[in-house]
Design an enzyme around this catalytic site. Sequence first.
Site, mmCIF file in Angstrom:
data_model
loop_
_atom_site.group_PDB
_atom_site.id
_atom_site.type_symbol
_atom_site.label_atom_id
_atom_site.label_comp_id
_atom_site.label_asym_id
_atom_site.label_seq_id
_atom_site.Cartn_x
_atom_site.Cartn_y
_atom_site.Cartn_z
ATOM 1 C CG ASN A 1 44.040 32.072 49.380
ATOM 2 O OD1 ASN A 1 43.610 33.174 49.326
ATOM 3 N ND2 ASN A 1 45.041 32.159 47.770
ATOM 4 C CG HIS B 1 41.049 37.937 49.867
ATOM 5 N ND1 HIS B 1 41.671 38.941 50.102
ATOM 6 C CD2 HIS B 1 40.177 36.779 48.683
ATOM 7 C CE1 HIS B 1 41.862 38.548 48.561
ATOM 8 N NE2 HIS B 1 41.173 37.989 47.671
ATOM 9 N NE ARG C 1 39.306 50.873 60.302
ATOM 10 C CZ ARG C 1 38.636 51.709 61.078
ATOM 11 N NH1 ARG C 1 38.703 50.499 62.987
ATOM 12 N NH2 ARG C 1 37.678 51.461 60.818
ATOM 13 C CG HIS D 1 49.702 34.997 46.661
ATOM 14 N ND1 HIS D 1 49.086 35.868 45.644
ATOM 15 C CD2 HIS D 1 50.798 35.465 46.514
ATOM 16 C CE1 HIS D 1 49.801 35.929 44.643
ATOM 17 N NE2 HIS D 1 51.010 35.935 44.863
ATOM 18 N NE ARG E 1 49.806 40.700 45.125
ATOM 19 C CZ ARG E 1 49.501 39.911 43.748
ATOM 20 N NH1 ARG E 1 48.130 40.056 43.799
ATOM 21 N NH2 ARG E 1 49.632 41.449 43.174
ATOM 22 N NE ARG F 1 47.711 43.411 46.614
ATOM 23 C CZ ARG F 1 47.753 43.318 45.987
ATOM 24 N NH1 ARG F 1 47.165 43.012 45.598
ATOM 25 N NH2 ARG F 1 48.242 44.373 44.353
ATOM 26 C CG HIS F 2 46.769 38.945 50.975
ATOM 27 N ND1 HIS F 2 47.694 38.735 50.183
ATOM 28 C CD2 HIS F 2 46.497 39.781 50.302
ATOM 29 C CE1 HIS F 2 47.857 38.405 49.153
ATOM 30 N NE2 HIS F 2 47.046 38.908 49.153
ATOM 31 C CD GLU G 1 47.875 31.712 45.747
ATOM 32 O OE1 GLU G 1 47.488 32.403 45.561
ATOM 33 O OE2 GLU G 1 46.207 29.934 45.621
ATOM 34 C CB THR H 1 46.589 36.202 40.647
ATOM 35 O OG1 THR H 1 47.413 35.953 42.006
ATOM 36 C CG2 THR H 1 47.524 35.665 39.351
ATOM 37 C CD GLU I 1 45.152 26.637 41.555
ATOM 38 O OE1 GLU I 1 46.449 26.339 42.542
ATOM 39 O OE2 GLU I 1 45.243 27.428 42.154
ATOM 40 C CG HIS J 1 41.354 33.323 39.820
ATOM 41 N ND1 HIS J 1 40.668 33.830 39.707
ATOM 42 C CD2 HIS J 1 42.651 33.801 40.412
ATOM 43 C CE1 HIS J 1 41.688 35.380 39.769
ATOM 44 N NE2 HIS J 1 42.241 35.026 40.452
ATOM 45 C CG HIS K 1 36.241 36.988 46.470
ATOM 46 N ND1 HIS K 1 35.313 37.059 46.774
ATOM 47 C CD2 HIS K 1 37.433 37.918 47.861
ATOM 48 C CE1 HIS K 1 34.750 38.245 47.375
ATOM 49 N NE2 HIS K 1 35.683 38.797 47.708
HETATM 50 N N1 PXP Z 1 44.735 29.210 42.894
HETATM 51 C C1 PXP Z 1 45.454 30.423 42.833
HETATM 52 C C2 PXP Z 1 46.901 30.038 42.457
HETATM 53 C C3 PXP Z 1 45.192 31.828 42.999
HETATM 54 O O1 PXP Z 1 46.484 32.900 42.743
HETATM 55 C C4 PXP Z 1 44.097 32.063 43.569
HETATM 56 C C5 PXP Z 1 44.080 33.871 44.281
HETATM 57 O O2 PXP Z 1 44.704 33.683 45.459
HETATM 58 C C6 PXP Z 1 42.857 31.292 44.158
HETATM 59 C C7 PXP Z 1 43.534 29.853 43.654
HETATM 60 C C8 PXP Z 1 41.533 31.706 44.988
HETATM 61 O O3 PXP Z 1 41.256 32.506 44.266
HETATM 62 P P1 PXP Z 1 39.843 32.859 44.782
HETATM 63 O O4 PXP Z 1 39.974 33.944 45.632
HETATM 64 O O5 PXP Z 1 39.205 33.955 43.408
HETATM 65 O O6 PXP Z 1 38.812 31.835 45.382
#
Ligand code: PXP
Length: 242
Positions: A6, A9, A17, A42, A44, A48-49, A69, A100, A150, A193, A218
């Site tokens: 993912n 970030h 910035r 994702h 959103r 935001r990202h 997502e 989330t 998931e 997550h 993350h």
């Molecule tokens: N899976 C889902 C459905 C999520 O919403 C997220 C966060 O966007 C992740 C996985 C990844 O989570 P993390 O950034 O904590 O690894």
Amino acid sequence: MRLGVNIDHVATIREARKTFEPSPLFAALIAQQAGADQITLHLREDRRHIQDRDLELIKSSVHIPINLEMAPTEEMRDIALKLVPHRVTLVPERREEITTEGGLDVVKLSSYLKEFIRPIREADIEVSLFVEPEEEQIEVSKEVGANAVELHTGRYANLYNEHDMEGAMRELQRLARAGSVAKLLGLRVYAGHGLTYWNVSMLVEHLKDVVEELNVGHSIVSNALIWGMERAVKEFLKLIGR
Ligand code: PXP
């Protein structure tokens, strides 16, 4: 187990910035090169990202599957139907949350989701629902027409990070039971997550027969700042037995 990386970030840093770097597209291409099986992102509601343009660029440039997502809103569905990612993962979304929090309440939203999902499935897009590891949520996920669930691993991750190993073990058992129920119903089973280089090994050890894919953001992006994206992905792949 497969690994979905993912890259949200990377965009979070860019948006801090409102500039052009770092590039989520570049991160996605390096993750792909390093062996990632999927790019997860994702979009959103508040942007935001990840921005709409990132999605288009990444979809047209990477060749591994894209897992989009999104919240189950009309706006997002229109975007998905235009973009046709490999998979859509429906997640709950609140503007004030940092990330989330909690799974989608499929039971409460069942009649809405049934109608919402139909055109997505008809467009040949796989539909996964991000849910708490609870039997009822999983059974209703099947009823509303999802292909996959998931499982939310946030609670496991928090317990592990707080060194509550007994609690973490109990949560793994709950995840394993939920995953087995999903499999019996013919749903594909993914998880994610809060997973990190530290807490993922214990999860893999206990869930490898149930969960076929992890989605991690993350921790991989954080370590990519230190090691670079290629090493960050490769080190994570090693931990999940690849
Ligand atoms: N899976 C889902 C459905 C999520 O919403 C997220 C966060 O966007 C992740 C996985 C990844 O989570 P993390 O950034 O904590 O690894």
